[in-house]
Design a protein around this motif. Structure first.
Motif: not given
Length: 186
Positions: A133-145
């Protein structure tokens, strides 16, 4: 040069047995599975995010990045203040360290994504390891590679049993063989 530190959380029979082990006991381990984080990029100010048992991989990575002249900053996410570990070790490296706890008992109340938003952190690459769930949230919340390290239970460790398979944007991957680190675009 002849020691190893293993940081683990008791979650089942195997880690329960480890809890009772003493220094000097023999432990049969399978290591070097899959891939690790790559520092071969143009990042100058990478963000390292560790959640729970995903914190330890960030520590060595932080030291590697500093050795390459990069200026990492770190977010450590936990459920409660009682679960926090390695924050002081990161601070001893001289990096900016932010802590979040879901219950607000220490640091920013909420999740690692709340720290990014509330502190208006500026970074040019993301490294992360923690619960899905943390990884998914970070994926959605960040735009950098970035690079994401997955914590899946691994049965065989060689990619044969398919027990650690997960769906990615490019198809199913075996965490023990194709991962555990995958690039954000995967």
């Amino acid at each position: 040069e002849r020691t190893i530190t293993i940081i683990y959380k008791v979650v089942g029979r195997g880690t329960e047995q480890m809890k009772g082990m003493q220094a000097g006991e023999v432990l049969d381990i399978l290591t070097g599975l899959g891939n690790g984080f790559s520092t071969d990029n143009d990042a100058k100010r990478p963000l390292l995010v560790g959640g729970g048992v995903g914190v330890p991989p960030m520590y060595n990575l932080c030291k590697r990045l500093q050795g390459e002249g990069k200026k990492p900053m770190v977010i450590l996410g936990f459920n409660t203040a009682a679960e926090i570990f390695y924050a002081e070790e990161f601070r001893a490296l001289g990096v900016d360290v932010y802590v979040s706890t879901a219950d607000g008992s220490e640091g920013t109340k909420g999740f690692v994504t709340d720290v990014i938003r509330e502190k208006a952190l500026s970074f040019d690459y993301l490294y992360t390891c923690g619960p899905l769930p943390m990884l998914k949230a970070l994926y959605d919340a960040t735009e950098v590679d970035g690079e994401f390290s997955f914590e899946e239970r691994m049965g065989c460790g060689f990619g044969a049993c398919m027990g650690c398979s997960c769906q990615t944007l490019t198809g199913y991957k075996r965490i023990c063989k194709d991962g555990p680190v995958m690039r954000k675009e995967e």
